[in-house]
Design a protein around this motif. Structure first.
Motif, PDB file in Angstrom:
ATOM      1  N   ARG B  31      18.026 -17.418 -18.604  1.00  0.00           N
ATOM      2  CA  ARG B  31      17.206 -16.697 -20.412  1.00  0.00           C
ATOM      3  C   ARG B  31      15.708 -17.424 -20.089  1.00  0.00           C
ATOM      4  NH1 ARG B  31      18.618 -18.435 -25.464  1.00  0.00           N
ATOM      5  NH2 ARG B  31      20.396 -18.513 -26.031  1.00  0.00           N
ATOM      6  N   TYR B  33      14.333 -16.476 -17.368  1.00  0.00           N
ATOM      7  CA  TYR B  33      13.737 -14.993 -16.234  1.00  0.00           C
ATOM      8  C   TYR B  33      13.340 -14.210 -17.845  1.00  0.00           C
ATOM      9  CZ  TYR B  33      15.497 -17.027 -12.173  1.00  0.00           C
ATOM     10  OH  TYR B  33      15.830 -17.245 -10.887  1.00  0.00           O
ATOM     11  N   GLY B  34      14.230 -13.950 -18.463  1.00  0.00           N
ATOM     12  CA  GLY B  34      14.157 -12.798 -19.650  1.00  0.00           C
ATOM     13  C   GLY B  34      12.661 -13.444 -20.229  1.00  0.00           C
ATOM     14  N   ILE B  35      12.428 -14.701 -20.729  1.00  0.00           N
ATOM     15  CA  ILE B  35      11.370 -15.344 -21.621  1.00  0.00           C
ATOM     16  C   ILE B  35      10.488 -15.154 -20.846  1.00  0.00           C
ATOM     17  CG2 ILE B  35      10.199 -17.501 -23.161  1.00  0.00           C
ATOM     18  CD1 ILE B  35      13.033 -18.323 -23.415  1.00  0.00           C
ATOM     19  N   SER B  37       9.308 -12.666 -18.441  1.00  0.00           N
ATOM     20  CA  SER B  37       8.861 -11.623 -18.380  1.00  0.00           C
ATOM     21  C   SER B  37       8.425 -10.956 -19.344  1.00  0.00           C
ATOM     22  CB  SER B  37      10.365 -10.759 -17.669  1.00  0.00           C
ATOM     23  OG  SER B  37      11.063 -11.084 -17.727  1.00  0.00           O
ATOM     24  N   ILE B  38       9.100 -11.955 -20.637  1.00  0.00           N
ATOM     25  CA  ILE B  38       8.269 -11.472 -22.061  1.00  0.00           C
ATOM     26  C   ILE B  38       6.724 -11.786 -22.026  1.00  0.00           C
ATOM     27  CG2 ILE B  38       8.360 -10.709 -24.516  1.00  0.00           C
ATOM     28  CD1 ILE B  38      10.705 -10.766 -23.818  1.00  0.00           C
ATOM     29  N   LEU B  40       4.879 -12.268 -19.448  1.00  0.00           N
ATOM     30  CA  LEU B  40       4.154 -12.330 -18.051  1.00  0.00           C
ATOM     31  C   LEU B  40       3.494 -11.038 -19.456  1.00  0.00           C
ATOM     32  CD1 LEU B  40       3.674 -13.200 -15.508  1.00  0.00           C
ATOM     33  CD2 LEU B  40       5.402 -11.368 -15.042  1.00  0.00           C
ATOM     34  N   ALA B  41       4.379 -10.107 -19.340  1.00  0.00           N
ATOM     35  CA  ALA B  41       3.631  -9.152 -20.113  1.00  0.00           C
ATOM     36  C   ALA B  41       2.713  -9.421 -21.451  1.00  0.00           C
ATOM     37  CB  ALA B  41       5.233  -8.092 -20.563  1.00  0.00           C
ATOM     38  N   PHE B  42       3.305 -10.787 -21.928  1.00  0.00           N
ATOM     39  CA  PHE B  42       2.361 -10.782 -23.389  1.00  0.00           C
ATOM     40  C   PHE B  42       0.559 -10.753 -22.467  1.00  0.00           C
ATOM     41  CE2 PHE B  42       4.431 -11.151 -26.981  1.00  0.00           C
ATOM     42  CZ  PHE B  42       5.389  -9.739 -27.068  1.00  0.00           C
ATOM     43  N   PHE B  44      -0.282 -10.237 -19.065  1.00  0.00           N
ATOM     44  CA  PHE B  44      -0.931  -9.036 -19.005  1.00  0.00           C
ATOM     45  C   PHE B  44      -1.725  -8.673 -20.038  1.00  0.00           C
ATOM     46  CE2 PHE B  44       2.118  -8.763 -15.777  1.00  0.00           C
ATOM     47  CZ  PHE B  44       2.072  -9.420 -14.612  1.00  0.00           C
ATOM     48  N   LEU B  45      -1.232  -8.193 -21.301  1.00  0.00           N
ATOM     49  CA  LEU B  45      -1.852  -7.581 -22.248  1.00  0.00           C
ATOM     50  C   LEU B  45      -3.080  -8.484 -23.030  1.00  0.00           C
ATOM     51  CD1 LEU B  45      -1.100  -5.304 -24.358  1.00  0.00           C
ATOM     52  CD2 LEU B  45      -0.589  -6.714 -25.748  1.00  0.00           C
ATOM     53  N   LEU B  47      -4.834 -10.816 -21.333  1.00  0.00           N
ATOM     54  CA  LEU B  47      -5.430 -10.382 -19.601  1.00  0.00           C
ATOM     55  C   LEU B  47      -6.271  -9.380 -20.101  1.00  0.00           C
ATOM     56  CD1 LEU B  47      -5.674 -12.617 -17.775  1.00  0.00           C
ATOM     57  CD2 LEU B  47      -4.599 -11.024 -16.785  1.00  0.00           C
ATOM     58  N   LEU B  48      -5.597  -8.286 -20.213  1.00  0.00           N
ATOM     59  CA  LEU B  48      -6.430  -6.714 -20.722  1.00  0.00           C
ATOM     60  C   LEU B  48      -7.280  -6.720 -21.195  1.00  0.00           C
ATOM     61  CD1 LEU B  48      -6.219  -3.586 -19.089  1.00  0.00           C
ATOM     62  CD2 LEU B  48      -4.757  -3.315 -20.747  1.00  0.00           C
ATOM     63  N   LEU B  49      -7.051  -7.083 -22.636  1.00  0.00           N
ATOM     64  CA  LEU B  49      -7.373  -6.978 -23.458  1.00  0.00           C
ATOM     65  C   LEU B  49      -8.556  -8.084 -23.754  1.00  0.00           C
ATOM     66  CD1 LEU B  49      -4.644  -6.684 -26.411  1.00  0.00           C
ATOM     67  CD2 LEU B  49      -6.991  -4.461 -25.529  1.00  0.00           C
TER      68      LEU B  49
END
Lengths: 460, 434
Positions: B31, B33-35, B37-38, B40-42, B44-45, B47-49
Motif C-alpha cells: 500500500r 508503494y502505491g501511495i 508513487s502517487i 512521487l508523481a505529485f 514531480f508536478l 517541482l516542475l510547476l
C-alpha cells in the motif's frame, strides 16, 4: 484575379444557383399541384444545382494551380538561349530573378532579362485571364445544366446525398493518404541517401559525424553515417525513462484501481492527467534548467568529476516523469477491466488485497500492461523536445548515463533546422533516421495494439 | 488421537499467526508503494510547476528609471526642419536620453563609465520617447519627466536575479554598477512596474524588450487553420466510418491506420510537412498555414477517435425512430445523430487543439523557428508559435531570457488549462445519459 477572389466568385455563382433552383422547384411544384408532387424537398434542388456549379469549377481550379506555374516556367525558359542560361550559371536562380524583375522587386538594365520578365508577366496575366474565364464559364455552365435538368421527378435528394457520402468517404481516406504521404516522403529521400551511403554502413557503423568537409583533402572528408551511437543513445534514454515511468505509473494505477476510494480517485486522477497535458517543450526546459544541473552536481559530489551538464540521465528521468500518466492510465484501464469475480474468489480464500493484486489481478492484466508499456516505449523513442533540449549533440557510444548522448530525434532536428540543401547526404540522413524511427515505432505500436486488443476481448 | 489433532491445529494456528504479521507487513508495504508513487508523481508536478513559477513570475515585472529629459529644439536637432511625422521619427532622442541619465548621475565622468551608464537604459527607451513625442509634438521644447525602460542587467539586478554577493568576475553587473544603481535608487529614480511589453511585443534580441505577442498570434493562426480543417474533416470521417462504412478490408485498413497515426512520433509529421508542403507544394516557409496543415494531420486521429465514440453513444432507438418516420440515412445522421453527438465531438476537438497548441517538434521541421520580430498579420506571414518561442528562448543562456522562457511557459500553461477547463465544462453541461 487571385485565387481567394476566384473562389468567392464561384461561391457567389453557386449560392445564387441554389436560390434560383430552389425557387424554380417550388414554382414547378405549384403548377403541378403542391409540394408533395416534388420528389425531394426544394432545398435539395437548390443544393443539387449549387453542387453542379461549384464542384467542377473547383476541381479545375485545383488542377490549374498545379499545372500553370510549371507551364509558365518552361515557356519562359524556352525563350532564352542556352548560352544566356549557362552564362548566368544556375537556371533556377535565373528564373527566380526573372520573377523578381517582373514583380518590380529587382531593377536591371539587362535587355534579355527585361524581355524575359515582360514575357513572364504577359504569360502570367494571360494565365490569370484564362483561368478566370474558364472557371466562371464552367461554373455558369454547371448552373445552366442543373437548371435545364430540373424536373418534378428529378431525384435531387439522392444525388446530393451521394455527393455528401463521397465527401465523407474522401475525408476518411485522408488517414490512409497521410500514412502513404509519410511513407513516400520519408522513403524517397531515404533511398536517395542510401544511394550515397550503403545501408549496412548506416545500420552497423559506429561512427556518427554528419559534417561534410568542403574540400576532399580535409580530415574526415566524407562524413560518417553510422547510426549505432544514435540507436544506443535513444535506447539508453528510453530505458532510463521506463525505469522511472513503469514502476511509478504501475503502482499508482494499482493504488487508484484497487485501494483508493472513489473520492480520492476523482481527485488524484485528473491531477495525474495534468502531467500528461503539459507540453514537452516545458519538460525540456525543466530538464535542461533544473534536472540536468542537479544531477551533475550530485554526481560530482559523489565523485564522478566528469559528469556532463547534458546527461542521458537528466533527459531520461524527465521523460520518465512525462510518461508516468500515460503508463498509469493505460494500466488503470486494464486493471479495472479484470472482473471482480476473480478478486472475490481470491479474497474468499483468505488472501490479502496485496496478495490478490500480485497473484491474481496482475497476472490476469499482464498482457494489457505489457502492451501499454510497449506503447510507452514507442512514445519515449519518438519523443523529441526533451532530448533536444537536455540530451546533447555529441554522438557518444557509451554506457554511462552521466555522459551526454544523442538520439535519433535530436539528430533529425539538428540536421534539418536551418538552411538545407536536398542533395547532400547530411540533410538526407535525417530522412533515413526518420524512416527508421517511423518503422520502429510503427512496429512497436502494432504489436502493442494487438496485445491490448487481444487481452481486452478475454473478459468482455 | 484428539490430542494429536488438537496439537496439529495449534501448531497450524501458531504458524498462521506468525505468518499473518508478515503478510500484514507486506500488505502495508505494498500500500505504501502505491501511495508513494502517487506522492512521487505529485512531487514531480509540484517541482516542475514550482520551479517554473519561481523562475518566471518576475517576467511580468520590469524596471524603469525616472529621468528628466530636455526636449529643446537644439537638443533634438530640429533646427529649422518642419515638424511633421516624418522628421519626428529621426531626431536625436538617443543623445537626449544620454544627457538625461548623465545629468541624473553627475558623479560619473569618464568616457568609459558614461558609456556603461548609458547601458543602464534599454535600447527600447529611445523608441518609447520617440513614440511619445510623435504622438504629442507639443512636448518639443519642454522639459519632461519620463520613466525610461531599464536595460537588462539593471532589470535583473533590481529583481534580485543577479546575486550581488558573488565574486565580481562572475557577473556582468560590476560593483561600480551596483553603486550607481543604489545611488539611483536612493534618489528615488527606480521603480518596478507591470511589464506590459511582455504581452504586446514580438521577439527581440534584448531580453527586456522581448514579448510573446508575435508567438501568440502565430499560434492563433496556426490553430485557426488546424481547427478549420481538422474539425470538419475529422467529424466527416467519423460519420462515414461509424454510419456508412461497409465492413470490409478497406474500412478495416482505414481504422488500423487511424489508430497507428495516433501513435506516430510527432517529428515524423514534421518530416512529412517538410517533404510534401514545402518541397513539393512550394508553400511558404515558416508560415502558420503549413504549421496548421501539419498539426491537422496530427490531430485528426484524436478527433476521429473521440467523434466516433460519441456517435456510438447515441442510442439506436433515435436512429430507428428517424428512419421510421421516413428520413433517409443521411437525413437521420445530419438531423438527429450529429446534433446529439456534437458535445462529445467538441470536447474531443478541444482536447486535440490543446495538444496541437503545445506541439513543437513538427513546427521546427517546417521552419517556424526563425527569429521574427514582426507580429504576423495573416496565416501566410512568417511566424513562430508559443512553444517554439519557448524553445528559442530556452536556448538562450542570458538570465533575462530564462525569466522570459518561464513567463511564456506560464502563459502557455494558462491557455492549456483554459482549454481543458472548457472541455470539462462542456462535457459536464451537455453530457446526457440515455
Amino acid at each position: 484575379m487571385t485565387t481567394p477572389m476566384l473562389m468567392t466568385v464561384i461561391a457567389v455563382i453557386a449560392i445564387s444557383g441554389f436560390f434560383i433552383a430552389r425557387a424554380r422547384s417550388i414554382k414547378l411544384a405549384d403548377t403541378a399541384g403542391g409540394l408533395s408532387k416534388l420528389h425531394s424537398r426544394p432545398n435539395y434542388y437548390g443544393s443539387y444545382v449549387a453542387i453542379l456549379a461549384a464542384i467542377p469549377a473547383l476541381v479545375l481550379l485545383l488542377l490549374w494551380q498545379a499545372v500553370e506555374p510549371n507551364l509558365i516556367h518552361s515557356l519562359v525558359m524556352a525563350q532564352l538561349s542556352d548560352s544566356y542560361v549557362t552564362q548566368f550559371g544556375n537556371a533556377d536562380l535565373l528564373y527566380s530573378q526573372i520573377g523578381n524583375v517582373a514583380r518590380g522587386i529587382t531593377q536591371t538594365d539587362d535587355a534579355v532579362l527585361l524581355a524575359a520578365a515582360d514575357h513572364y508577366q504577359m504569360l502570367n496575366q494571360l494565365g490569370t485571364t484564362l483561368r478566370f474565364t474558364a472557371m466562371t464559364s464552367l461554373a455558369l455552365a454547371g448552373l445552366a445544366f442543373g437548371w435545364r435538368s430540373l424536373r418534378l421527378r428529378l431525384r435531387a435528394r439522392n444525388r446530393v446525398e451521394n455527393v455528401m457520402q463521397a465527401f465523407l468517404l474522401l475525408c476518411s481516406t485522408l488517414a490512409i493518404l497521410t500514412t502513404l504521404g509519410i511513407v513516400l516522403s520519408v522513403l524517397f529521400e531515404a533511398l536517395r541517401f542510401f544511394q550515397m551511403i550503403p545501408v549496412t554502413e548506416f545500420i552497423f557503423g559506429t561512427e556518427w559525424s554528419p559534417q561534410i568537409a568542403l574540400r576532399a583533402d580535409q580530415q574526415a572528408a566524407s562524413g560518417s553515417f553510422g547510426a549505432i551511437p544514435l540507436f544506443t543513445g535513444t535506447l539508453m534514454i528510453s530505458f532510463i525513462a521506463m525505469c522511472i515511468a513503469a514502476p511509478v505509473g504501475l503502482m499508482s494505477a494499482i493504488y487508484l484501481a484497487e485501494y483508493a476510494s472513489p473520492r480520492i480517485r476523482g481527485i488524484v486522477k485528473p491531477i495525474l492527467e495534468i502531467l500528461a497535458g503539459i507540453p514537452t517543450v516545458v519538460y525540456g526546459f525543466f530538464a535542461a534548467l533544473v534536472a540536468a544541473p542537479f544531477i551533475r552536481d550530485v554526481a560530482q559530489a559523489i565523485g564522478f568529476s566528469s559528469a556532463s551538464s547534458e546527461s542521458a540521465l537528466a533527459a531520461g528521468a524527465v521523460m520518465g516523469i512525462m510518461i508516468i500518466p500515460f503508463v498509469s492510465s493505460l494500466s488503470d484501464d486494464v486493471i479495472t477491466a479484470v472482473p471482480q469475480s476473480l478478486r472475490d474468489g481470491s479474497y474468499g480464500l483468505g488472501a490479502t488485497p496485496s496478495e490478490t493484486v500480485r497473484k491474481v489481478v496482475l497476472p490476469a492484466a499482464l498482457p494489457g500492461i505489457v502492451g501499454g508499456l510497449l506503447l510507452a516505449v514507442s512514445r519515449a523513442i519518438g519523443e523529441t523536445m526533451i532530448v533536444v533540449m537536455a540530451a546533447g549533440l555529441s554522438a557518444n557510444l557509451t554506457a554511462n548515463p552521466l555522459d551526454s548522448v544523442t538520439t535519433v530525434t535530436v539528430q533529425i532536428v539538428t540536421l534539418l533546422v536551418g538552411d538545407q540543401e536536398f542533395d547532400s547526404p547530411k540533410t538526407l540522413a535525417a530522412f533515413a533516421l526518420g524512416l527508421t524511427l517511423f518503422v520502429v515505432t510503427l512496429a512497436l505500436n502494432v504489436i502493442a495494439l494487438n496485445i491490448v486488443k487481444k487481452y481486452r476481448e478475454q473478459y468482455d | 488421537m484428539t490430542d494429536k489433532i488438537e496439537q496439529l491445529a495449534q501448531e497450524k494456528r501458531a504458524r498462521v499467526r506468525a505468518s499473518l504479521a508478515k503478510r500484514r507487513g507486506k500488505e502495508g508495504r505494498f500500500r505504501f508503494y502505491g501511495i508513494g508513487s502517487i506522492f512521487l508523481a505529485f512531487t514531480f508536478l509540484v517541482l516542475l510547476l514550482g520551479s517554473i513559477v519561481s523562475q518566471g513570475y518576475t517576467a511580468f515585472y520590469t524596471t524603469e528609471i525616472r529621468l528628466t529629459v530636455d526636449l529643446s529644439e537644439e537638443n533634438l536637432g530640429i533646427e529649422g526642419k518642419p515638424l511633421n511625422d516624418e522628421t519626428l521619427k529621426y531626431l536625436g532622442y538617443r543623445s537626449v536620453l544620454a544627457d538625461a541619465i548623465f545629468d541624473a548621475m553627475p558623479e560619473v565622468t569618464s568616457r568609459g563609465d558614461k558609456r556603461e551608464l548609458f547601458r543602464f537604459l534599454s535600447n527600447g527607451a529611445e523608441y518609447d520617447l520617440r513614440d511619445r513625442v510623435a504622438a504629442n509634438p507639443d512636448l518639443v521644447g519642454q522639459e519632461v519627466e519620463i520613466w525610461a525602460l531599464a536595460g537588462d542587467n539593471v532589470n535583473q539586478f533590481n529583481k534580485g536575479n543577479i546575486d550581488g554577493s558573488l565574486p565580481e568576475s562572475y557577473r556582468q553587473f560590476k560593483d561600480k554598477h551596483i553603486g550607481w544603481f543604489n545611488q539611483l535608487k536612493e534618489d528615488d529614480r527606480v521603480r518596478t512596474v507591470f511589464n506590459s511589453r511582455f504581452f504586446t511585443n514580438g521577439d527581440s534580441r534584448d531580453a527586456e524588450l522581448a514579448g510573446i505577442w508575435g508567438a501568440t498570434v502565430g499560434s492563433f493562426y496556426t490553430l485557426l487553420v488546424t481547427l478549420a480543417l481538422s474539425f470538419p474533416i475529422g467529424v466527416a470521417a467519423a460519420i462515414y466510418l461509424e454510419e456508412f462504412a461497409p465492413r470490409n478490408r478497406i474500412t478495416e485498413i482505414i481504422e488500423i491506420n487511424i489508430n497507428n497515426l495516433a501513435a506516430v512520433p510527432s517529428i515524423v509529421f514534421g518530416l512529412l510537412g517538410l517533404a510534401v508542403f514545402l518541397n513539393f507544394a512550394d508553400l511558404p516557409r515558416s508560415a502558420p498555414v503549413v504549421g496548421g496543415l501539419v498539426l491537422t494531420l496530427m490531430t485528426l486521429p484524436t478527433i476521429i477517435i473521440s467523434s466516433r465514440a460519441s456517435i456510438k453513444a447515441v442510442p439506436p432507438s433515435v436512429r430507428d425512430a428517424a428512419l421510421g418516420v421516413g428520413a433517409s440515412k443521411m437525413q437521420m445522421v445530419i438531423h438527429h445523430v450529429l446534433p446529439l453527438a456534437m458535445p462529445g465531438m467538441l470536447t474531443g476537438t478541444i482536447i486535440g487543439m490543446a495538444q496541437a497548441l503545445g506541439e513543437t517538434a513538427p513546427l521546427l521541421m517546417i521552419g517556424m523557428v526563425a527569429f521574427i520580430v514582426d507580429i504576423p498579420s495573416g496565416p501566410l506571414d512568417a511566424a513562430t508559435a508559443l512553444p517554439v518561442q519557448i524553445y528559442l528562448w530556452a536556448e538562450n543562456p542570458e538570465k533575462g531570457f530564462v525569466e522570459n522562457t518561464s513567463g511564456a511557459i506560464m502563459v502557455l500553461l494558462a491557455f492549456l488549462a483554459l482549454m481543458n477547463a472548457c472541455a470539462v465544462i462542456l462535457r459536464k453541461r451537455l453530457e446526457r445519459r440515455w
